[in-house]
Write an enzyme that holds these catalytic residues in place. Structure first.
Site, PDB file in Angstrom:
ATOM      1  N   HIS A 236       0.820  -1.210   0.000  1.00 45.96           N
ATOM      2  CA  HIS A 236       0.000   0.000   0.000  1.00 45.96           C
ATOM      3  C   HIS A 236       0.852   1.257   0.000  1.00 45.96           C
ATOM      4  CE1 HIS A 236      -2.972  -3.015   1.158  1.00 45.96           C
ATOM      5  NE2 HIS A 236      -3.868  -2.161   0.698  1.00 45.96           N
ATOM      6  N   HIS A 237       2.052   1.174  -0.600  1.00 44.05           N
ATOM      7  CA  HIS A 237       2.855   2.406  -0.668  1.00 44.05           C
ATOM      8  C   HIS A 237       2.200   3.394  -1.619  1.00 44.05           C
ATOM      9  CE1 HIS A 237       4.186   0.306  -4.253  1.00 44.05           C
ATOM     10  NE2 HIS A 237       4.687   1.430  -4.689  1.00 44.05           N
TER      11      HIS A 237
ATOM     12  N   LYS B 228      -3.643  -2.816  -7.260  1.00 42.39           N
ATOM     13  CA  LYS B 228      -4.120  -3.163  -8.602  1.00 42.39           C
ATOM     14  C   LYS B 228      -3.580  -4.511  -9.022  1.00 42.39           C
ATOM     15  CE  LYS B 228      -5.820  -1.508 -12.579  1.00 42.39           C
ATOM     16  NZ  LYS B 228      -6.513  -2.786 -12.613  1.00 42.39           N
TER      17      LYS B 228
ATOM     18  N   LYS C 199       6.076  -4.371 -10.656  1.00 42.27           N
ATOM     19  CA  LYS C 199       5.748  -4.006 -12.037  1.00 42.27           C
ATOM     20  C   LYS C 199       5.249  -2.563 -12.123  1.00 42.27           C
ATOM     21  CE  LYS C 199       3.827  -7.409 -14.031  1.00 42.27           C
ATOM     22  NZ  LYS C 199       2.853  -8.453 -14.402  1.00 42.27           N
TER      23      LYS C 199
ATOM     24  N   ASP D   8       6.244   3.191 -13.564  1.00 42.22           N
ATOM     25  CA  ASP D   8       5.746   4.453 -12.986  1.00 42.22           C
ATOM     26  C   ASP D   8       4.224   4.557 -13.022  1.00 42.22           C
ATOM     27  OD1 ASP D   8       8.275   5.477 -12.320  1.00 42.22           O
ATOM     28  OD2 ASP D   8       8.595   6.104 -14.400  1.00 42.22           O
TER      29      ASP D   8
ATOM     30  N   LYS E  65      -3.511  -9.159  -6.388  1.00 41.16           N
ATOM     31  CA  LYS E  65      -3.886 -10.229  -7.327  1.00 41.16           C
ATOM     32  C   LYS E  65      -5.003 -11.051  -6.707  1.00 41.16           C
ATOM     33  CE  LYS E  65      -2.484 -11.699 -11.356  1.00 41.16           C
ATOM     34  NZ  LYS E  65      -1.883 -10.829 -12.375  1.00 41.16           N
TER      35      LYS E  65
ATOM     36  N   SER F 131      -4.376  -0.075 -18.088  1.00 46.75           N
ATOM     37  CA  SER F 131      -5.399  -0.081 -17.033  1.00 46.75           C
ATOM     38  C   SER F 131      -5.379   1.256 -16.291  1.00 46.75           C
ATOM     39  CB  SER F 131      -5.132  -1.199 -16.029  1.00 46.75           C
ATOM     40  OG  SER F 131      -5.682  -2.396 -16.480  1.00 46.75           O
TER      41      SER F 131
HETATM   42  P1  NAD Z   1      -5.643 -16.229 -21.492  1.00 48.92           P
HETATM   43  O1  NAD Z   1      -6.505 -17.052 -20.649  1.00 48.92           O
HETATM   44  O2  NAD Z   1      -6.266 -15.211 -22.388  1.00 48.92           O
HETATM   45  O3  NAD Z   1      -4.686 -17.116 -22.415  1.00 48.92           O
HETATM   46  C1  NAD Z   1      -3.889 -18.160 -21.971  1.00 48.92           C
HETATM   47  C2  NAD Z   1      -3.676 -19.089 -23.164  1.00 48.92           C
HETATM   48  O4  NAD Z   1      -2.734 -20.078 -22.803  1.00 48.92           O
HETATM   49  C3  NAD Z   1      -4.953 -19.806 -23.571  1.00 48.92           C
HETATM   50  O5  NAD Z   1      -5.126 -19.697 -24.965  1.00 48.92           O
HETATM   51  C4  NAD Z   1      -4.699 -21.251 -23.134  1.00 48.92           C
HETATM   52  O6  NAD Z   1      -5.361 -22.203 -23.955  1.00 48.92           O
HETATM   53  C5  NAD Z   1      -3.190 -21.321 -23.303  1.00 48.92           C
HETATM   54  N1  NAD Z   1      -2.575 -22.402 -22.550  1.00 48.92           N
HETATM   55  C6  NAD Z   1      -2.926 -22.955 -21.360  1.00 48.92           C
HETATM   56  N2  NAD Z   1      -2.091 -23.939 -21.019  1.00 48.92           N
HETATM   57  C7  NAD Z   1      -1.183 -24.016 -22.010  1.00 48.92           C
HETATM   58  C8  NAD Z   1      -0.065 -24.840 -22.249  1.00 48.92           C
HETATM   59  N3  NAD Z   1       0.307 -25.784 -21.400  1.00 48.92           N
HETATM   60  N4  NAD Z   1       0.645 -24.640 -23.383  1.00 48.92           N
HETATM   61  C9  NAD Z   1       0.307 -23.675 -24.269  1.00 48.92           C
HETATM   62  N5  NAD Z   1      -0.749 -22.873 -24.116  1.00 48.92           N
HETATM   63  C10 NAD Z   1      -1.485 -23.041 -22.985  1.00 48.92           C
HETATM   64  O7  NAD Z   1      -4.592 -15.557 -20.472  1.00 48.92           O
HETATM   65  P2  NAD Z   1      -3.735 -14.254 -20.715  1.00 48.92           P
HETATM   66  O8  NAD Z   1      -4.501 -13.092 -20.197  1.00 48.92           O
HETATM   67  O9  NAD Z   1      -3.221 -14.249 -22.105  1.00 48.92           O
HETATM   68  O10 NAD Z   1      -2.544 -14.495 -19.665  1.00 48.92           O
HETATM   69  C11 NAD Z   1      -1.406 -15.278 -20.016  1.00 48.92           C
HETATM   70  C12 NAD Z   1      -0.284 -14.975 -19.054  1.00 48.92           C
HETATM   71  O11 NAD Z   1       0.010 -13.575 -19.111  1.00 48.92           O
HETATM   72  C13 NAD Z   1      -0.577 -15.270 -17.574  1.00 48.92           C
HETATM   73  O12 NAD Z   1       0.624 -15.665 -16.959  1.00 48.92           O
HETATM   74  C14 NAD Z   1      -0.989 -13.919 -17.026  1.00 48.92           C
HETATM   75  O13 NAD Z   1      -0.768 -13.820 -15.641  1.00 48.92           O
HETATM   76  C15 NAD Z   1      -0.074 -13.009 -17.811  1.00 48.92           C
HETATM   77  N6  NAD Z   1      -0.538 -11.614 -17.911  1.00 48.92           N
HETATM   78  C16 NAD Z   1      -1.730 -11.293 -18.468  1.00 48.92           C
HETATM   79  C17 NAD Z   1      -2.108  -9.954 -18.580  1.00 48.92           C
HETATM   80  C18 NAD Z   1      -3.369  -9.534 -19.281  1.00 48.92           C
HETATM   81  O14 NAD Z   1      -3.567  -8.312 -19.448  1.00 48.92           O
HETATM   82  N7  NAD Z   1      -4.212 -10.430 -19.725  1.00 48.92           N
HETATM   83  C19 NAD Z   1      -1.275  -8.957 -18.067  1.00 48.92           C
HETATM   84  C20 NAD Z   1      -0.061  -9.318 -17.492  1.00 48.92           C
HETATM   85  C21 NAD Z   1       0.299 -10.662 -17.418  1.00 48.92           C
END
Ligand code: NAD
Length: 483
Positions: free
Chosen positions: A72-73, A78, A102, A107, A114, A371
């Protein structure tokens, strides 16, 4: 400053322990007070709750949910909400910590959080998912873990704008006349307070980050690669929100060659290049990326990580690159689009092998950056660019007309009109969002790179953590400790 080395207990904590290990590696390059470092590292609030939902067949199922607020700094906190069967307290704590670092790196003035729900979304109907999402949002609201100035969720693995729309609607229904209720969550559909460009933001940020990393001739030469992104061979794991947009933009705007794509059902490889949009269309038609014309099928997604390429982009799950497979990875650059795809033991192996890892804590920060732009839009109650677009358009036209008047020879009328059409446009919301995102990702990479060079060439991840720790520590030093 040496922060206590990761204890056996910390290591056994798994993902959170691994994040703290990375924190420790960076903290020793800083000179902040030990107490401040401990406070930065600690996870402030965690809730775990269970609630019943009615399945479509009338049975009742108990669902487990979590939310962790790491720091909470800055307020609000988020971070995304993920739907996955293996969500657990360790994971949400780790991911919330990564969010704090992150946000600091890019910034964005938020603390990290989460949340997660322990379900495999594919096993539920849309109506069931709506009930789960609304009840989860209701529980967060009751516990004061959601709100424009408190804690602002966003999409993550297994959730998207549909779920965010349900959350904002639930929050609006139960809140009393909160003028800023729309800002309680980001990643909403555009018609419901979302911002243009949010859906692709993380993938686009991944693109800007990789492009920036490849723009340094000396860094690329050290890896035996040419400067620039064009024609680099890329393998990507995960064709979801992050992976799809990153792959598409890398191909379309970066001129990169996507040679391999891995999904749940397996992987495909074609050294002459795959067309991302066609692969997606093929998957929609057939239900699988396999049997894509001209490509070789690979049995498992994990095998695809070891394919020959310049850049490997894990964009699906955490912990996919381990001590076991790290020695076999052929890529010179690993771009962590997913959160935590490389275990800390694997990171050591990759460092020894001089593989450049562009760390998640920086690379996938595009989502939270945009965001932030969405949150600002909701609080200001006006679309970005609404007040200035026409003004900019007219200004550009006026400048061209002035140039026309000042030059000896008049422009041809038609030429003038064409020029006005070409350069005389005002920035719309998407233009502003993309420009802010590009600036953020580019600037943050330069900060991290400078720290890496100054600090005896630590890894890019350690440099990113040093950057985050410095910024959060300064925040704490400025505000003091309550009471
Ligand atoms: P998503 O659910 O839209 O997509 C994930 C994809 O990975 C799906 O298509 C799924 O079928 C596929 N998948 C699952 N298991 C798999 C495997 N073993 N091999 C290959 N593909 C596989 O999720 P996302 O939002 O794209 O998030 C993906 C990663 O990115 C996560 O680690 C998430 O924490 C990170 N992330 C997402 C966001 C965001 O804005 N969505 C932001 C920062 C980080």
């Amino acid at each position: 400053m040496e922060v206590s080395p990761p204890s056996a207990q910390e290591e056994s904590l798994g993902f959170f322990g691994q994040v703290n290990r990375m924190f420790g590696l960076a903290a020793k390059h800083t000179d902040h007070k030990l107490g401040i470092l401990y406070q930065i590292r600690a996870c402030d609030n965690i809730i775990r709750f269970e609630f019943p939902i009615k399945r479509d067949d009338g049975t009742i199922e108990v669902i487990r949910g979590y939310r962790a607020e790491h720091s909470h700094h800055m307020s609000p906190t988020k971070g995304g909400i993920r739907y996955a069967p293996n969500v657990n307290v360790d994971e949400v704590m780790a991911l919330s910590a990564l969010m704090s670092y992150k946000c600091a790196i890019v910034d964005v003035p938020f603390g990290g959080a989460k949340g997660g729900v322990c379900i495999d979304a594919r096993n539920y109907s849309e109506a069931e998912l709506e009930r789960i999402t609304r009840r989860y949002a209701f529980e967060l609201a009751r516990k004061d873990f959601i709100g424009a100035g408190t804690d602002v969720p966003a999409p993550d693995y297994g959730t998207g704008e549909r779920e965010m729309a349900w959350i904002v609607d639930t929050f609006t229904q139960i809140g009393d006349d909160d003028l800023n209720a729309l800002a309680c969550v980001t990643g909403k559909p555009v018609g419901q307070g979302g911002v243009r460009g949010r859906t692709e933001a993380t993938g686009r940020g991944v693109f800007y980050g990789i492009r920036k990393a490849c723009s340094y001739k000396d860094d690329m030469e050290a890896l035996g690669l040419a400067k620039g992104l064009a024609d680099k061979d890329i393998v990507i794991q995960g064709l979801g929100n992050v992976g799809y947009h990153a792959a598409r933009i890398l191909e379309e705007e970066g001129g990169a060659n996507i040679v391999g794509i891995a999904e749940i059902e397996g992987a495909i490889y074609d050294e002459s290049g795959l067309h991302v949009e066609d692969v997606v269309a093929h998957r929609e038609d057939t239900g699988s990326i396999l049997d894509y014309p001209g490509a070789e099928d690979i049995e498992t997604s994990a095998q695809a990580l070891e394919l020959p390429c310049d850049i490997l982009i894990p964009a699906a799950l955490e912990g996919v690159i381990t001590e076991d497979n790290a020695p076999r990875i052929q890529a010179s650059i690993i771009a962590e689009a997913a959160n935590g795809p490389i275990t800390s033991q694997a990171a050591d192996v990759l460092q020894e092998r001089d593989v450049l890892v562009i760390p998640d804590v920086y690379l996938n920060a595009g989502g939270v950056t945009v965001s932030y732009f969405e949150w600002l839009r909701n609080l200001s109650h006006v679309r970005h660019g609404r007040m200035s677009r026409r003004f900019e358009e007219r200004n550009a036209a006026r400048i061209l007309q002035a140039v026309d008047e000042l030059t000896a020879e008049d422009f041809d009328e038609e030429l003038l009109e064409r020029l006005i059409e070409k350069v005389g446009f005002g920035a719309g919301e998407r233009d502003l969002v993309q420009s802010g995102l590009e600036d953020t990702m580019t600037h943050a990479y330069d900060e991290i790179r400078a720290i890496r060079k100054e600090t005896n060439n630590v890894t890019t991840r350690t440099a990113a953590f040093i950057n985050a720790i410095d910024k959060i520590a300064k925040s704490y030093e400025r505000m003091g400790i309550f009471p």
